[in-house]
Design a protein around this motif. Structure first.
Motif, PDB file in Angstrom:
ATOM      1  N   ALA A   1      10.527   6.395   0.789  1.00  0.00           N
ATOM      2  CA  ALA A   1       8.952   6.344   0.663  1.00  0.00           C
ATOM      3  C   ALA A   1       8.441   6.657   1.704  1.00  0.00           C
ATOM      4  O   ALA A   1       9.091   6.886   2.836  1.00  0.00           O
ATOM      5  CB  ALA A   1       8.750   4.624   0.594  1.00  0.00           C
ATOM      6  N   THR A   2       7.066   7.235   1.659  1.00  0.00           N
ATOM      7  CA  THR A   2       6.361   7.805   2.658  1.00  0.00           C
ATOM      8  C   THR A   2       4.820   7.146   2.616  1.00  0.00           C
ATOM      9  O   THR A   2       4.048   6.996   1.772  1.00  0.00           O
ATOM     10  CB  THR A   2       6.183   9.392   2.316  1.00  0.00           C
ATOM     11  N   LEU A   3       4.581   6.852   3.782  1.00  0.00           N
ATOM     12  CA  LEU A   3       3.260   6.284   3.895  1.00  0.00           C
ATOM     13  C   LEU A   3       2.451   7.256   5.035  1.00  0.00           C
ATOM     14  O   LEU A   3       2.708   7.216   6.015  1.00  0.00           O
ATOM     15  CB  LEU A   3       3.189   4.992   4.371  1.00  0.00           C
ATOM     16  N   PRO A   4       1.629   8.222   4.249  1.00  0.00           N
ATOM     17  CA  PRO A   4       0.938   9.154   5.336  1.00  0.00           C
ATOM     18  C   PRO A   4       0.039   8.572   6.284  1.00  0.00           C
ATOM     19  O   PRO A   4      -0.775   7.452   6.209  1.00  0.00           O
ATOM     20  CB  PRO A   4       0.197   9.937   4.336  1.00  0.00           C
ATOM     21  N   GLY A   5       0.064   9.114   7.684  1.00  0.00           N
ATOM     22  CA  GLY A   5      -0.830   8.849   8.529  1.00  0.00           C
ATOM     23  C   GLY A   5      -1.826   9.839   8.644  1.00  0.00           C
ATOM     24  O   GLY A   5      -2.047  10.613   7.783  1.00  0.00           O
TER      25      GLY A   5
ATOM     26  N   GLY B   1       0.880  -1.327  -0.162  1.00  0.00           N
ATOM     27  CA  GLY B   1       0.000  -0.035  -0.205  1.00  0.00           C
ATOM     28  C   GLY B   1       0.799   1.245   0.196  1.00  0.00           C
ATOM     29  O   GLY B   1       0.203   2.368   0.207  1.00  0.00           O
ATOM     30  N   VAL B   2       2.148   1.130  -0.410  1.00  0.00           N
ATOM     31  CA  VAL B   2       3.135   2.385  -0.246  1.00  0.00           C
ATOM     32  C   VAL B   2       3.143   3.036  -1.718  1.00  0.00           C
ATOM     33  O   VAL B   2       3.315   2.305  -2.577  1.00  0.00           O
ATOM     34  CB  VAL B   2       4.186   1.989   0.349  1.00  0.00           C
ATOM     35  N   GLU B   3       2.666   4.168  -1.754  1.00  0.00           N
ATOM     36  CA  GLU B   3       2.319   4.584  -3.457  1.00  0.00           C
ATOM     37  C   GLU B   3       3.457   5.733  -3.399  1.00  0.00           C
ATOM     38  O   GLU B   3       4.001   5.906  -4.621  1.00  0.00           O
ATOM     39  CB  GLU B   3       1.013   5.258  -3.582  1.00  0.00           C
TER      40      GLU B   3
END
Length: 460
Positions: free
Chosen positions: A78-82, A59-61
């Motif tokens: 990479a960044t996965l927003p919270g 799910g990391v876009e």
């Protein structure tokens, strides 16, 4: 913020994910992603591509490559927003490995991972591909929607010529975060969850003796011609007491009060020969973590099979000095240089110079991220989390600390003191990998809750 996920739900999620995580670790370890000079670069890019594939499947876009001039392997950012207003956690590890040239010492081929006795054996299993998989597993436990913003930094050249020794200091905004998890370490022993809270610094010193224009025949000149090699040996012998403690004034040493190895464990890990005493006095932790060490890592001398009957006209030694985590490495280096410069072995003056230095690291304890890590590790392992240090320096940690000093730094991971990283038959225990994955997932939840409580003026 979203409704918190319960411990049981997180644990069930990690358990359900584990078969896939196992298979993905096997795939990753099969790739000989060696960044050392002289090895083909293609496997590095294969490992990079697989990690990116696994992140996208989690799910990391937001994924990009950081390419640094002069370095082969790209860094995966990479960044996965919270949720809005949530804190940011940076999680670091690396996908490159050291060579496995000692193939004859392996029970199975190093890049053909196998499961045996509850462990996966193979080069890079523990250092540090298991940590990549455990981070990915922690993100999947939240179905790609973690309770904090997660920044991922997966390096491809940590083992050789790392660009991160200096890069974060020059580009701090890329690494801005409230807390950092450096997953390039592990627990002191299996079943004992451990946070690494300090790292020794390092300094290099070169000492040289010159006595003759050229080597001279020992039969004709030995006994009166000053032997540079003997002078150097005599000087080096003053660096330690008869018990093996470092004898140089000005080097910091303190008792170690955290988790440590027993003497028997250390003897086993270091493969000390039967009947051979350990060096130094005091606890093992004090000797290898909160005290100095001086090692001769280079010395001019012919090999015994190529010995020559000659008085040495010159000799040189290179020393590696390991420094208390909170002592300035340049200061410690100067103490060793000053000690050697005062010596006149057989009346001979020595030339002493300093080389590279790198400061150690001591993590502040008691902050919201530290408390969250202690809690998460304890829950995952079902045992109180201990604190240990690292005898080897990790320049990246100091670089990140200099770049983003306000961020809490936490060092924990999936490996353990018996994993034999960089050696033959490197392995990661499946149980430790599962617990490390769970601990990272729980940490994200615990840290989010701690920060929320702090904002609301409450304590948990």
């Amino acid at each position: 913020m979203s409704t918190p996920i319960s411990d049981a739900t997180i644990e069930q999620a990690v358990s359900a994910l584990f078969p896939d995580l196992y298979s993905e670790l096997i795939r990753l370890v099969r790739i000989p992603s060696i960044a050392t000079e002289g090895y083909p670069p293609e496997p590095l890019f294969q490992a990079h591509d697989l990690v990116v594939e696994l992140l996208r499947a989690s799910g990391v876009e937001q994924i990009e490559d950081l390419r640094i001039e002069g370095k082969t392997a790209p860094v995966i950012l990479a960044t996965l927003p919270g949720p809005p207003g949530a804190p940011t956690v940076l999680m670091y590890t690396h996908y490159d490995v050291v060579p496995a040239e000692d193939v004859e010492l392996w029970d199975t081929p190093p890049f053909e991972p196998v499961e045996r006795d509850g462990a996966i054996y193979g080069r890079g299993t523990a250092d540090s591909k298991a940590n990549i998989i455990s981070i990915i597993g922690a993100l999947r436990a939240y179905a790609g929607r973690p309770p904090v913003t997660v920044k991922l930094v997966f390096e491809g050249q940590e083992e050789f010529g790392s660009p991160f020794d200096f890069y974060p200091v020059e580009h701090p905004d890329l690494f801005r975060a409230d807390a950092m998890v450096i997953a390039d370490v592990g627990s002191v022993r299996p079943g004992a969850p451990t946070l690494t809270v300090a790292l020794r610094g390092s300094a290099q010193v070169t000492v040289e003796a010159r006595t003759l224009e050229a080597d001279k025949h020992s039969g004709l000149y030995g006994g009166a011609a000053p032997d540079a090699r003997l002078a150097l040996i005599r000087a080096l012998s003053t660096l330690h007491t008869d018990a093996g403690d470092v004898a140089v004034q000005g080097l910091r040493r303190e008792p170690w009060t955290g988790t440590t190895y027993t003497d028997a464990e250390f003897r086993e890990l270091a493969e000390v020969l039967d009947g051979t005493p350990l060096m130094g006095t005091g606890g093992i932790g004090e000797r290898i973590w909160s005290g100095p060490a001086i090692t001769v890592i280079g010395f001019d001398a012919p090999k015994p099979d190529a010995s020559v009957n000659a008085v040495a006209g010159s000799a040189r030694a290179v020393l590696n000095v390991r420094v208390h985590p909170e002592q300035d490495a340049a200061q410690a280096q100067e103490a060793v240089i000053a000690h050697l410069r005062t010596l006149r072995p057989f009346g001979i003056e020595l030339t002493v110079t300093g080389g590279e230095v790198g400061n150690g690291f001591a993590a502040p304890t008691g902050g919201p991220a530290f408390d969250a890590a202690v809690s998460a590790l304890g829950q995952a392992w079902g045992a109180d989390a201990g604190q240990m240090a690292g005898g080897g320096s990790i320049p990246l940690v100091m670089a990140l600390h200099t770049a983003v000093p306000a961020a809490e730094k936490l060092l924990f991971g999936a490996t353990d003191g018996y994993a034999n990283i960089h050696g033959p038959n490197e392995r990661v225990l499946l149980d430790e990998l599962a617990k490390a994955t769970l601990a990272k997932a729980l940490f994200l939840r615990e840290y989010s809750a701690n920060c929320s409580a702090a904002r609301n003026g409450a304590t948990r």
